[in-house]
Design a protein around this motif. Structure first.
Motif, PDB file in Angstrom:
ATOM      1  N   ARG A 112      -2.888  10.172   4.029  1.00  0.00           N
ATOM      2  CA  ARG A 112      -4.074  10.397   3.196  1.00  0.00           C
ATOM      3  C   ARG A 112      -3.783   9.829   1.824  1.00  0.00           C
ATOM      4  O   ARG A 112      -2.652   9.915   1.350  1.00  0.00           O
ATOM      5  CB  ARG A 112      -4.396  11.891   3.081  1.00  0.00           C
ATOM      6  N   GLY A 113      -4.775   9.275   1.212  1.00  0.00           N
ATOM      7  CA  GLY A 113      -4.550   8.727  -0.113  1.00  0.00           C
ATOM      8  C   GLY A 113      -5.827   8.413  -0.830  1.00  0.00           C
ATOM      9  O   GLY A 113      -6.899   8.306  -0.231  1.00  0.00           O
ATOM     10  N   VAL A 114      -5.690   8.270  -2.130  1.00  0.00           N
ATOM     11  CA  VAL A 114      -6.788   7.858  -2.985  1.00  0.00           C
ATOM     12  C   VAL A 114      -6.185   7.197  -4.218  1.00  0.00           C
ATOM     13  O   VAL A 114      -5.199   7.698  -4.775  1.00  0.00           O
ATOM     14  CB  VAL A 114      -7.701   9.053  -3.364  1.00  0.00           C
ATOM     15  N   GLY A 115      -6.740   6.072  -4.586  1.00  0.00           N
ATOM     16  CA  GLY A 115      -6.221   5.371  -5.751  1.00  0.00           C
ATOM     17  C   GLY A 115      -4.739   5.075  -5.606  1.00  0.00           C
ATOM     18  O   GLY A 115      -4.301   4.534  -4.600  1.00  0.00           O
ATOM     19  N   SER A 116      -3.963   5.479  -6.581  1.00  0.00           N
ATOM     20  CA  SER A 116      -2.518   5.209  -6.576  1.00  0.00           C
ATOM     21  C   SER A 116      -1.707   6.320  -5.905  1.00  0.00           C
ATOM     22  O   SER A 116      -0.482   6.274  -5.911  1.00  0.00           O
ATOM     23  CB  SER A 116      -2.017   5.016  -8.011  1.00  0.00           C
ATOM     24  N   GLU A 153       3.121   8.611  -6.154  1.00  0.00           N
ATOM     25  CA  GLU A 153       2.282   7.838  -7.066  1.00  0.00           C
ATOM     26  C   GLU A 153       2.865   6.433  -7.120  1.00  0.00           C
ATOM     27  O   GLU A 153       4.068   6.265  -7.357  1.00  0.00           O
ATOM     28  CB  GLU A 153       2.267   8.441  -8.467  1.00  0.00           C
ATOM     29  N   THR A 180       0.830  -1.202   0.000  1.00  0.00           N
ATOM     30  CA  THR A 180       0.000   0.000   0.000  1.00  0.00           C
ATOM     31  C   THR A 180       0.867   1.256   0.000  1.00  0.00           C
ATOM     32  O   THR A 180       2.031   1.238   0.417  1.00  0.00           O
ATOM     33  CB  THR A 180      -0.907   0.036   1.235  1.00  0.00           C
ATOM     34  N   SER A 181       0.282   2.347  -0.443  1.00  0.00           N
ATOM     35  CA  SER A 181       1.017   3.609  -0.450  1.00  0.00           C
ATOM     36  C   SER A 181       1.349   4.059   0.967  1.00  0.00           C
ATOM     37  O   SER A 181       2.377   4.693   1.187  1.00  0.00           O
ATOM     38  CB  SER A 181       0.261   4.686  -1.231  1.00  0.00           C
TER      39      SER A 181
END
Length: 117
Positions: free
Chosen positions: A74-78, A102, A3-4
């Motif tokens: 915080r994150g969303v998608g890639s 990214e 995960t990021s």
């Protein structure tokens, strides 16, 4: 798939806080894409070797200083985002900023670092 959030944590602790060049380069190979692009206010570099050189130069500017997270992931998608602070261990920070990554195929393909004013 990594995960990021995990990649941002490893990047901060095992790359930007790692004084040993060989250990840092090992983690760079695990965490970053081969053709990673890193952009901060002073430069844009491409590839793991140039990223490693940029990190070495940054660490030389503040010997003994450490990066610490300064807020939640915080994150969303890639995309992943995390604020950080830099300063002496246990002391007041001298600098802060935010990293944006990214992720492509489980590795950081792009890293943008923005500094606080």
């Amino acid at each position: 798939m990594t995960t990021s959030a995990v990649l941002l944590d490893r990047m901060l602790q095992e790359v930007f806080n790692e004084p040993d060049t060989a250990r840092r380069e090992t983690v760079i190979a695990e965490v970053f894409a081969e053709d990673v692009v890193f952009t901060d206010p002073e430069r844009t570099v491409s590839g793991r070797a140039d990223l490693a050189a940029a990190v070495t130069g940054l660490l030389a500017q503040g010997p003994g200083f450490v990066f610490t997270p300064a807020g939640p992931f915080r994150g969303v998608g890639s995309l992943g985002i995390r604020a950080w602070q830099l300063g002496p261990p246990g002391g007041e920070p001298v600098l802060g900023g935010t990293d944006v990554i990214e992720v492509v195929d489980g590795r950081i393909a792009k890293l943008w670092t923005m500094l606080d004013s």
